[in-house]
Structures are given as structure tokens and as C-alpha cells.
Design an enzyme around this catalytic site. Sequence first.
Site, PDB file in Angstrom:
ATOM      1  N   HIS A  63      43.009  23.476 -28.178  1.00 23.99           N
ATOM      2  CA  HIS A  63      43.356  23.094 -26.802  1.00 23.99           C
ATOM      3  C   HIS A  63      44.698  23.684 -26.382  1.00 23.99           C
ATOM      4  CE1 HIS A  63      39.923  20.413 -27.255  1.00 23.99           C
ATOM      5  NE2 HIS A  63      39.803  20.638 -25.967  1.00 23.99           N
ATOM      6  N   GLU A 103      27.490  20.199 -26.851  1.00 21.36           N
ATOM      7  CA  GLU A 103      28.508  20.793 -27.723  1.00 21.36           C
ATOM      8  C   GLU A 103      28.309  20.435 -29.188  1.00 21.36           C
ATOM      9  OE1 GLU A 103      32.311  19.749 -25.997  1.00 21.36           O
ATOM     10  OE2 GLU A 103      31.715  17.689 -25.685  1.00 21.36           O
ATOM     11  N   ASP A 135      33.232  23.667 -28.677  1.00 16.52           N
ATOM     12  CA  ASP A 135      32.833  22.739 -29.729  1.00 16.52           C
ATOM     13  C   ASP A 135      31.488  23.111 -30.328  1.00 16.52           C
ATOM     14  OD1 ASP A 135      34.912  20.863 -30.147  1.00 16.52           O
ATOM     15  OD2 ASP A 135      34.549  20.094 -28.139  1.00 16.52           O
ATOM     16  N   CYS A 181      30.851  25.701 -19.710  1.00 17.39           N
ATOM     17  CA  CYS A 181      32.240  25.421 -19.338  1.00 17.39           C
ATOM     18  C   CYS A 181      33.202  25.676 -20.504  1.00 17.39           C
ATOM     19  CB  CYS A 181      32.404  23.996 -18.806  1.00 17.39           C
ATOM     20  SG  CYS A 181      32.077  22.744 -20.051  1.00 17.39           S
TER      21      CYS A 181
HETATM   22  C1  PEP Z   1      34.028  22.843 -25.064  1.00 19.08           C
HETATM   23  O1  PEP Z   1      33.980  22.220 -26.126  1.00 19.08           O
HETATM   24  O2  PEP Z   1      33.551  23.995 -24.923  1.00 19.08           O
HETATM   25  C2  PEP Z   1      34.680  22.239 -23.888  1.00 19.08           C
HETATM   26  C3  PEP Z   1      34.617  22.809 -22.706  1.00 19.08           C
HETATM   27  O3  PEP Z   1      35.387  21.103 -24.074  1.00 19.08           O
HETATM   28  P1  PEP Z   1      36.846  21.075 -24.749  1.00 19.08           P
HETATM   29  O4  PEP Z   1      37.316  22.481 -24.918  1.00 19.08           O
HETATM   30  O5  PEP Z   1      37.732  20.277 -23.873  1.00 19.08           O
HETATM   31  O6  PEP Z   1      36.568  20.403 -26.068  1.00 19.08           O
HETATM   32 MG    MG Z   2      34.439  20.141 -26.125  1.00 24.90          MG
END
Ligand code: PEP
Ligand code: MG
Length: 577
Positions: A194, A437, A461, A508
Site C-alpha cells: 500500500h 481478490e 490481492d 481496480c
Molecule cells: C487489490 O487488492 O487489488 C485492491 C484494489 O485492493 P487493495 O490494494 O486496497 O488491497
Molecule cells: Mg485488496
Amino acid sequence: MSFTLHGIPVSRGIAIGRAHLLAAAALEVAHYLVPLDKVEAEIARLEHAISTVVEELYAVEKQLSDDAPAEFAALLELHRLILQDPLLSVRPQQLIRERLYNAEWALTTQLNAVVEQFEKMEDEYIASRKADVEQVVERVLKNLMGTANAFPEPVEGQDEMIVVSHDIAPADMLQFKKKVFGGFATDLGGVTSHTAILARSLDIPAVVGLGMAARLIQQDEWLIVDGDAGVIIVDPSSIVLEEYRLKHRDLELGREKLKRLRGMASRTVDDVPIELLANIELPGDCEQANEVGASGVGLYRTEFLFMNRNGNLPNEDEQFEAYRSVVTAMTGRPVTIRTLDIGADKPFDSNQPSAAANPALGLRAIRYCLSEPQMFLEQLRAILRASAFGPIKLLIPMVAHAHEVDQALNLIEQAKTQLTEKGIAFDHDIPVGGMIEIPAAALTLPMLAKRLDFFSIGTNDLIQYTLAIDRTDNAVAHLYDPLHPAILQLIAQTIQTCARLGLEVSVCGEMAGDTKLARLLLGMGLRQFSMHPAQLLSVKQEILRSDTTQCAPLAKRILSATEPEKILGLIEKLRAV
Ligand code: PEP
Ligand code: MG
């Protein structure tokens, strides 16, 4: 001496500036530039803090009982002397005056320099005195921080600063949203940690997984961050510097050109409309989403509202205000609000990481929310209330089991009933979707599709859980492969099943913002991409040049390939059509 460090490129572009070393403890102090007319006041603030601590030390000394060991008084005197030494009392003032650092920053910068000197000393006794300096500075910092300010805007005309740190927690990275820094270099981290995602959202060049950068690079050394190649050049020669300045200028020109695409309809060459949505972390990010002409928000990571609050979590009203401000800012375009995805590398408090052995496999996201139903209900009510002000979709992260979805849906119903009883308006038909995910979710999509209205593929994920690699661990970062055939199969299968069932699906995760993969995803049938606003116009450029009728057959060939070289070769072919 010039040298180069190789790491993992996580955010594109080139930054040239001076190193700003961020020790883990120093992260707790604010770093900002003081406006010129406030310099004298800032120096006075520092002087006041130092003299207060000197007085405190006198007071402690006076209170020592007669039978206290003589070393106590000697130690207190030593600490007073350290404080009054020009190294700590004068040099930080210079840093405030010359570089406009705030007092805490000036003090920690000087502390790092002094500690480094101590560490070089061969005499063990003298070297061990470094702890005294650290303790004394800590006292002054605590005193200063009672009145610490937040980050103000950067001051024009200063050299850019590159943050060099062993690691930066996502919540701390959020502090940098004010763009005081020009680039990031960290020892730890993976492509989709993140922290890396936030660096990309800031549109600031960043390289992670450098291993020893924080130890090898010195404060104020000149650095080049090449966020495309994943390289940091320390103390570059003037020739290299000039070369990179030229590259930097070219990149800036390229960015300016991209801005012209903002108003154009997002359609492929064969006239297929493609939705380009924005991922946001904070309501303020909507400004950037609007600047690039996003067709809505495809992922609002609400957990950032809950992080680093010292246990003082946002109540329903505060959440409602945040969600409403996003909906209002997007003026009628859809906003997908993801419910709290706390846990793993996003703990509530970055100083208190999870004690679980494998937090990414633990009580994260919907699992956590279901274990705290009152907190979850509060968030659901806040989201529902905001839905009276514009179109909202509710997205549940990390679903895998039917019973989890059923429980979440039950709680949504409960939240609706509570609002109805109070006569509060909300969208009764709010769509509820799930993040794909976890491989189990992708493989049992029809079971989830019976319960949910839409899906969003979280490739970050999905890759982590399918390939069993911690997305934050640089030791396994080389295994993080979006083009692994298993990943491609899961994504394609999800898109196809949704098409068959007539359900909306988007991607996403970070794959959606990767221009190199846009045609592959188009060929798989994807029509909704959600990414950081900083990536949106480059992806749009790729969409405008692509023809889905050409992408589809090549994507099919890629999906039937299993050898990595073959897949890579076909991707190159796809990018060249
Ligand atoms: C993902 O896992 O691709 C996602 C968009 O969520 P995050 O990156 O916040 O875990
Ligand atoms: Mg995620």
C-alpha cells in the site's frame, strides 16, 4: 563518490534532489518548510523548548535525595551540557534559517549527523554517549511536539527533497499527500504494497526494495530517483545529472501533452466505450480525479479515514461527511465506496502492527468488519446516508464465503431499517458488489453472483493470494507476476462469467493502471478500468489507440499459452498491433 542502487520501480518518473533521511522515530515528527517570515519565531520556539528542558533537568537534579548515587547528578549535568553545546543549540538554528526546516525536523536532522559521528568513534565509552544525545533530543522533541503543526504547503524555489527510509507505513505515506517531497526510496516494500500504491497516487517517482539505501545514503546527498528503471543514483556526476535533467524535461512535456486527452470520449478505435474510473484514498483526491476527467470513482479505500487516529475512530457523522463530500465532488458520476479494508499492511495504528503471525491471512477487511458488527453498521449507515446525495455503489472487500456475504447483506438490511425508522433518506436500491481478490471467490463466482450486483477484481490481492507471496515483502517481490498463467485465467474467467450473467465487472487493482496491460484486459472483454488519477490519461491514450477486434484474438492466444516466454512474446505482439 557516485554509486547506483537497484530496487523495484513502483512509481514512474524522474526526481532529482537532496536526500532526506527519515529514521523510524523521526517519522513521528512533522516535516515541513517554514515560511520565510516565520523563521525567527521558529527559532524562538526551538530555543524555548531547549531552555525548558534545561530547567527541567535542573529541577530534577534539585529533587535528588542526598543518598542518590553521585552518577545521577553527573548524568543530569552531562545532559544539560549536551543541550547547551552549539552542535545542538546552534546548528539546528542554521538549518531553520538556511533550509527553512521546522524546528523538530532541524533537530532530528542534526541528531542524525551527531549520532553518525559518535558511531565512527573508536573509543567505546565515547561512542556509547550517543544514547545520551538521543535521550536529550527526545526530551526537546517531546516538548516541541506539544505545539507541532501539520504539513503546510511547500515553499517555492527550494531544492526538491527525496525521502530515504528503511520503510514507510501507508498511514505515514498519507502524510506526504501535501507533496513536500519529490521522490521516495525505501529499503523494504513490494510493487503493490500500500505504500507503493500511495506513492503512485501521489505521482511521485519511487523505488522500493533497495535493501540498504537508508544506511548507504547520507543526509543531503544528491540523488536521482529513476522510477522507471527502479534505480537510485547517489551523488551523480555532472554528466549523468545533465542527462537526467533532459529526460525529466521530456517526461514533463509528455505529461503536458497527455492533458489534452482529458475532454476526449474514452472509446477504442472500433468505437467501444471504455469507462475509466479513479481509485481514491481521501475525499481530497477527487480534485485530481476530476482534473483527469474520470468517469467516476471505482474504488474509494475508506480505511485511510480510520488510520493513525490514536484509537479515536471516526463516528458515523464524520464518515457521512467524508462520503458525502466525495459524492458531491463527483457531481452525479458513480462512486464505489469500499467498506473498511483494515488489517494486514493497513493496521489502525502504524506503530502497532498486527500481532497475528500472518496478518494478510487473518482478520482483515470483511472478516474484521463482521467481527465488529456495531462498527460496521456505523459505516454502513454513513454510506447509506451519503447515497441520498448521489449515486453510490457499496463494495465489500475480500469476500470468499457465501455466509460472509449473507451476513454482510443482513447487516446492510439492518442499517437500512435503522435509517428508515428515523426517517433518514437513502438509496433503497444501492447496488452491493464484491471484490474478487481471493482465488476461491474467482472460482465460485456464480455462488457470489446470486447474492451480489457487481464485481471488482482486486488484482493486487488476487496475485498475492494466488501465488502465495506477501505483497509487502521485497524478498519475494520478484515472484509477483501479473502475467502468471494462473492469474490471467482467473481474471479472464471472472470477466467472462460476469458477461454471461449480465453483471458489471471492473479491475481496480494496479494492473488496471498499467498501460502495458491495457490491451490484454481489453481483449479479455474488460470495459471498466479503475486506477489512480495519475495513471488515467496514459491508459486513456492506450485505449484510444486500441482496437478490441484485434485485441480479443491475441488475448485468447495468450490465455491458451502456458510458457512465460511465449506469453511475454504475445504481449509484445499485442502492444505492437
Ligand atoms: C487489490 O487488492 O487489488 C485492491 C484494489 O485492493 P487493495 O490494494 O486496497 O488491497
Ligand atoms: Mg485488496
